[in-house]
Design an enzyme around this catalytic site. Structure first.
Site, PDB file in Angstrom:
ATOM      1  N   GLY A   2       4.589  -4.304 -11.127  1.00  0.00           N
ATOM      2  CA  GLY A   2       3.556  -3.333 -10.801  1.00  0.00           C
ATOM      3  C   GLY A   2       3.950  -2.613  -9.522  1.00  0.00           C
ATOM      4  O   GLY A   2       5.111  -2.631  -9.102  1.00  0.00           O
ATOM      5  N   GLY A   3       2.975  -1.992  -8.859  1.00  0.00           N
ATOM      6  CA  GLY A   3       3.286  -1.226  -7.659  1.00  0.00           C
ATOM      7  C   GLY A   3       3.926  -2.039  -6.562  1.00  0.00           C
ATOM      8  O   GLY A   3       4.902  -1.606  -5.938  1.00  0.00           O
ATOM      9  N   GLY A  28       5.572  -5.000  -6.779  1.00  0.00           N
ATOM     10  CA  GLY A  28       6.889  -5.478  -7.175  1.00  0.00           C
ATOM     11  C   GLY A  28       7.929  -4.376  -7.163  1.00  0.00           C
ATOM     12  O   GLY A  28       9.057  -4.572  -6.682  1.00  0.00           O
ATOM     13  N   ASP A  36      -0.588 -15.627 -12.773  1.00  0.00           N
ATOM     14  CA  ASP A  36       0.586 -16.475 -12.986  1.00  0.00           C
ATOM     15  C   ASP A  36       1.242 -16.894 -11.670  1.00  0.00           C
ATOM     16  O   ASP A  36       1.586 -18.063 -11.480  1.00  0.00           O
ATOM     17  CB  ASP A  36       1.611 -15.750 -13.864  1.00  0.00           C
ATOM     18  CG  ASP A  36       1.048 -15.349 -15.217  1.00  0.00           C
ATOM     19  OD1 ASP A  36       0.151 -16.060 -15.718  1.00  0.00           O
ATOM     20  OD2 ASP A  36       1.495 -14.334 -15.776  1.00  0.00           O
ATOM     21  N   ARG A  44     -18.418  -1.760  -1.778  1.00  0.00           N
ATOM     22  CA  ARG A  44     -18.607  -2.158  -3.176  1.00  0.00           C
ATOM     23  C   ARG A  44     -19.521  -3.361  -3.338  1.00  0.00           C
ATOM     24  O   ARG A  44     -20.324  -3.417  -4.270  1.00  0.00           O
ATOM     25  CB  ARG A  44     -17.245  -2.444  -3.817  1.00  0.00           C
ATOM     26  CG  ARG A  44     -16.475  -1.183  -4.125  1.00  0.00           C
ATOM     27  CD  ARG A  44     -15.125  -1.475  -4.725  1.00  0.00           C
ATOM     28  NE  ARG A  44     -14.453  -0.228  -5.064  1.00  0.00           N
ATOM     29  CZ  ARG A  44     -13.203  -0.152  -5.497  1.00  0.00           C
ATOM     30  NH1 ARG A  44     -12.480  -1.258  -5.637  1.00  0.00           N
ATOM     31  NH2 ARG A  44     -12.666   1.015  -5.787  1.00  0.00           N
ATOM     32  N   HIS A  52     -13.519  -6.958 -10.897  1.00  0.00           N
ATOM     33  CA  HIS A  52     -12.509  -5.913 -10.700  1.00  0.00           C
ATOM     34  C   HIS A  52     -11.300  -6.356  -9.890  1.00  0.00           C
ATOM     35  O   HIS A  52     -10.183  -5.908 -10.152  1.00  0.00           O
ATOM     36  CB  HIS A  52     -13.174  -4.721 -10.006  1.00  0.00           C
ATOM     37  CG  HIS A  52     -12.278  -3.563  -9.752  1.00  0.00           C
ATOM     38  ND1 HIS A  52     -11.616  -2.887 -10.762  1.00  0.00           N
ATOM     39  CD2 HIS A  52     -11.915  -2.937  -8.590  1.00  0.00           C
ATOM     40  CE1 HIS A  52     -10.906  -1.898 -10.246  1.00  0.00           C
ATOM     41  NE2 HIS A  52     -11.055  -1.919  -8.929  1.00  0.00           N
ATOM     42  N   GLU A  66      -2.041  -7.753  -5.188  1.00  0.00           N
ATOM     43  CA  GLU A  66      -3.258  -8.521  -5.458  1.00  0.00           C
ATOM     44  C   GLU A  66      -2.990 -10.015  -5.521  1.00  0.00           C
ATOM     45  O   GLU A  66      -3.887 -10.817  -5.267  1.00  0.00           O
ATOM     46  CB  GLU A  66      -3.913  -8.049  -6.759  1.00  0.00           C
ATOM     47  CG  GLU A  66      -5.307  -8.619  -6.974  1.00  0.00           C
ATOM     48  CD  GLU A  66      -6.041  -8.033  -8.166  1.00  0.00           C
ATOM     49  OE1 GLU A  66      -7.148  -8.516  -8.475  1.00  0.00           O
ATOM     50  OE2 GLU A  66      -5.510  -7.089  -8.794  1.00  0.00           O
TER      51      GLU A  66
END
Length: 632
Positions: free
Chosen positions: A56-57, A59, A262, A327, A394, A428
Site C-alpha cells: 500500500g502507500g 510499503g 497480518d 470523527r 474505519h 496503519e
C-alpha cells in the site's frame, strides 16, 4: 528437514532465475505435503538488504526510499499493489501548504495533538506535521494529479478537527486532494515510482511470520507463494511491516476484506506487544446497510448531517466546528441521536447526509466518486436526495509500537522505548503514535508517506547496501511451517466463515462506539470463547496452490489475535478518551490513564503492560501542548 533451494540476490538476474526455478516447482511437487511432514515442504531462500511486507502507500513509499538509497529491496504483497486498501482513501492528505489561507505546521500539530485526545506522542506528531509540506510537494513531483485552484496551486479543502492559530482562528483548509479519489491517485503514483526504481515485487505472496533469531533480532520473513504453493524465506538486514489495519474483525467496516491485521499478528506471535488496540475509529458516514465510505470531504465541501426531523443536530454537540468536529465526536453524536429516537427510516437506525444544496459543478468536480458510490450502494441521486449514513468501523489507531524513525519498540526492563533490531513498521499497521486515541481525517495518507519515507531513511543511517548479513539460525522458519501445516490439515467441525462471523458480531456488539463494563466483560468472555472455537476449525481444501480456504483461515487467526487484544485492552481502560467512550467512566483520566496500552499475546491469553506517552517535542521549534479539555 525440508527441500531447500537457495536463490542469491546479489544481482537482479539471479532473482529472476529464482523466480523461474520457483515457477517450475509445481510441476514436480504437485501433490500437497502430507500432514505433519515438514520435510515435504519446499523452501526457496532469498537474500536482500531490506524486505518490505505490504504494497500500500506506506510499503511503496518505504520501498521507493530504500531503492533510492541503493538498497536491494524486495516488496512482498498478498495482492497486486494497486489493489491495496490505500486505493480506497478518498478525502486527501493534510499539510500546512497555505494555498487557501495562511497556515503553519505548528497549528496542524496542535490540531493533531488535540485530536489524539492527548494520547499521541508529541515528538512523532511534530515530525509528521513538520515533514508534511515537503511530503506533499514530493508527491506532486512524482506526478500525483492533485486538484487545482484557479491559479494552479494544489487545492485544499476543509476537514474535521482542523483549525488556524491553535484553535482560535477558525476553520483551516489544509487537506490537499485529488477530487475524492486521492488514495487511488496516490497509490498508482507510488507504484509507478517503485517500478521506476526497480523494486523487486513478490505479488500474491502471503507473509506467514517474522524470522526472529535467539537474541531478538528480526532477520526477515517467511511467506507462502499462493501461485505455486512454495514457501520462501526472505533473509534481510531490515524488515519493514506495512500490512495495514484489521477492520475486518468487525461486522460492518469500510475496510477491504484483505484488512486482516497480518503484520500485527506476526509481531504478536514473535512475543512483541501491540499498542493501543482499544482505540478503533468509527467513521461517521458509512452508507447504511453497505458500510461503504462517504468521505469526510463531503462535509468539508459543505455537506450537512441532519436527523429525521431535519435538524442540523451537530450544532448542539459541537457549536463551533459543527459537522467538521473530530470523527469520534461526530460518531458519538450520531449514535446519541439514534438512541434518542431521532433516527430515520423504518427502524429509525440511520441519519441523513445532505449534499443536494451544493452546486452540481462542485459535486461533479470535487465529489465525483462518492456521487457514484451513493448511486450504486444507496440508490441515491445526491443532487436530489440525502444519503442514509451510519458510523462504521474505519481505522485502527493502535498497532505495532514504533518511534518516529519507524523502528519497532518494546518494553524491556526499565526502558519503554527499547528498539527491536532489524524490524520497522509504517502506516496503519504501526502506532507511532501520531493518532493517539483518535485520528484526524486526512492524517492517514500523510502518515503513510512520512513514515514510509522515515523507515527508508533510518535504514540508510544504520545499514549499508550490500552489507553482509548474519546467517539465519538452523531452525529459522520452522515454527511457521508447523503453524501452516496445522491449519492446512485442520479437520474440526466449524467452517472458517462461521467462526469469523461470530468474531465480527462480538466485536460489533461489545466494542462499539459506546462501551460499558458489562458489555466489555461479556465481550472478553465471548471473544475468548471464539478463539477457543478456532481449535475446532475445518479446512476442506488441503492443496497449496490458490487455496483460498487456507488463506482465509490464516487471516482469521490473525484477526482473532487482534480482536482478543482489542477487547481486553478496552475492558482494562477505565476512562473515556478519543474513540474509547465508556458510559460508566465518562471523563478522561489523565492522572491514571495518560499512557499507552501494550498487549502481549501468550498462547490465547492477553497480558497487558503500559508505557508513557511522549509529551516532549523534538526541539524548541514548538513547545509541548499540555492537556486541556477537548471542545469543538
Amino acid at each position: 528437514m525440508w527441500r531447500c533451494l537457495r536463490v542469491a540476490s546479489s544481482s537482479r538476474r539471479s532473482e529472476s532465475n529464482g523466480a523461474f526455478i520457483t515457477s517450475q516447482l509445481s510441476r514436480f511437487f504437485s501433490a500437497p505435503p502430507s500432514a505433519g511432514d515438514k520435510s515435504s515442504y519446499t523452501i526457496v531462500d532469498h537474500t536482500y538488504d531490506a524486505v518490505v511486507v505490504g504494497a500500500g502507500g506506506a510499503g511503496l513509499r518505504a520501498a521507493i526510499g530504500l531503492s533510492e538509497h541503493g538498497f536491494n529491496t524486495a516488496c512482498i504483497t498478498k495482492l497486486f499493489p494497486t489493489r491495496s486498501h490505500t486505493v480506497a482513501a478518498q478525502g486527501g492528505i493534510n499539510a500546512a501548504l497555505g494555498n487557501m489561507s495562511v497556515d503553519d505546521w505548528r497549528w496542524h500539530m496542535y490540531d493533531t495533538v488535540k485530536g489524539s485526545d492527548w494520547l499521541g506522542d508529541q515528538d512523532a506528531i511534530q515530525y509528521m506535521c513538520r515533514e508534511a509540506p515537503k511530503a506533499v510537494i514530493e508527491l506532486e513531483n512524482y506526478g500525483l494529479p492533485f486538484s487545482r485552484t484557479e491559479d494552479g496551486k494544489i487545492y485544499q479543502r476543509a476537514f474535521g478537527g482542523q483549525s488556524l492559530e491553535f484553535g482560535i482562528g477558525g476553520q483551516a483548509y489544509r487537506c490537499a486532494c485529488a477530487a475524492d479519489r486521492t488514495g487511488h491517485a496516490l497509490l498508482h503514483t507510488l507504484y509507478g515510482q517503485a517500478m521506476k526504481h526497480n523494486t523487486q515485487f513478490f505479488v500474491e505472496y502471503f507473509a506467514l511470520d517474522l524470522i526472529m533469531n535467539s537474541d531478538g533480532t528480526c532477520q526477515g520473513v517467511i511467506a507462502l507463494n499462493m501461485e505455486d504453493g512454495t514457501l520462501h524465506r526472505f533473509h534481510a538486514g531490515s524488515t519493514i511491516l506495512a500490512t495495514g489495519g484489521y477492520g475486518r474483525a468487525y461486522f460492518s467496516a469500510t475496510s477491504a476484506h484483505t484488512c486482516t491485521g497480518d503484520g500485527n499478528a506476526m509481531v504478536a506471535r514473535a512475543g512483541l506487544p501491540l499498542q493501543d488496540l482499544e482505540f478503533v475509529q468509527f467513521h461517521p458516514t458509512g452508507i447504511y446497510g453497505a458500510g461503504c465510505l462517504i468521505t469526510e470531504g463531503a462535509r468539508g465541501e459543505g455537506g450537512i448531517l441532519r436527523n429525521s426531523e431535519g435538524e442540523k443536530f451537530m450544532d448542539r454537540y459541537a457549536p463551533t466546528a459543527r459537522d467538521l468536529a473530530s470523527r469520534d465526536v461526530v460518531s458519538r453524536s450520531m449514535t446519541m441521536e439514534i438512541r434518542q429516537g431521532r433516527g430515520a427510516g423504518p427502524m429509525k437506525d440511520y441519519l441523513y447526509l445532505y449534499l443536494n444544496h451544493l452546486p452540481p459543478e462542485v459535486l461533479k468536480e470535487r465529489l465525483p466518486g462518492i456521487s457514484e458510490t451513493a448511486a450504486i450502494f444507496a440508490g441515491v441521486d445526491v443532487t436530489r436526495e440525502p444519503i442514509p449514513v451510519l458510523p462504521t468501523v474505519h481505522y485502527n489507531m493502535g498497532g505495532i509500537p514504533t518511534n518516529y524513525h519507524g523502528e519497532v519498540i518494546t518494553l524491556r526492563g526499565d526502558d519503554p522505548d527499547a528498539v527491536v533490531p532489524g524490524l520497522m513498521a509504517a502506516g496503519e499497521a504501526a502506532c507511532a503514535s501520531v493518532h493517539g486515541a483518535n485520528r484526524l481525517g486526512a492524517n492517514s495518507l500523510l502518515d503513510i508517506v512520512v513514515f514510509g519515507r522515515a523507515c527508508a531513511n533510518r535504514v540508510a543511517e544504520i545499514q549499508k547496501p550490500g552489507e553482509k548479513l548474519k546467517p539465519l539460525e538452523k531452525d529459522a522458519g520452522e515454527k511457521s511451517i508447523e503453524w501452516l501445516d496445522r491449519i492446512r490439515n485442520s479437520n474440526g467441525s466449524l467452517p472458517t466463515s462461521k467462526i469469523r462471523l461470530n468474531m465480527q458480531r462480538v466485536m460489533q456488539n461489545n466494542a462499539a462506539v459506546f462501551r460499558t463494563q458489562e458489555t466489555l466483560e461479556e465481550g472478553c468472555d465471548l471473544i475468548d470463547k471464539t478463539w477457543d472455537s478456532f481449535g475446532d476449525v475445518k479446512v476442506t481444501d488441503r492443496s497449496m496452490i490458490w487455496n483460498s480456504d487456507l488463506i482465509e483461515t490464516m487471516e482469521l487467526e490473525n484477526l482473532l489475535v487482534n480482536a482478543c487484544i482489542t477487547m481486553h485492552s478496552a475492558e482494562a481502560r477505565k476512562e473515556s478518551r478519543g474513540a474509547h467512550a465508556r458510559e460508566d467512566f465518562t471523563k478522561r483520566d489523565d492522572a491514571n490513564w495518560m499512557k499507552h496500552t501494550l498487549g502481549y499475546w501468550e498462547e490465547g491469553n492477553v497480558k497487558l503492560e503500559y508505557r508513557p506517552v511522549h509529551m516532549k517535542t523534538l526541539d524548541d521549534e514548538v513547545d509541548t501542548f499540555p492537556p486541556k479539555p477537548r471542545v469543538y
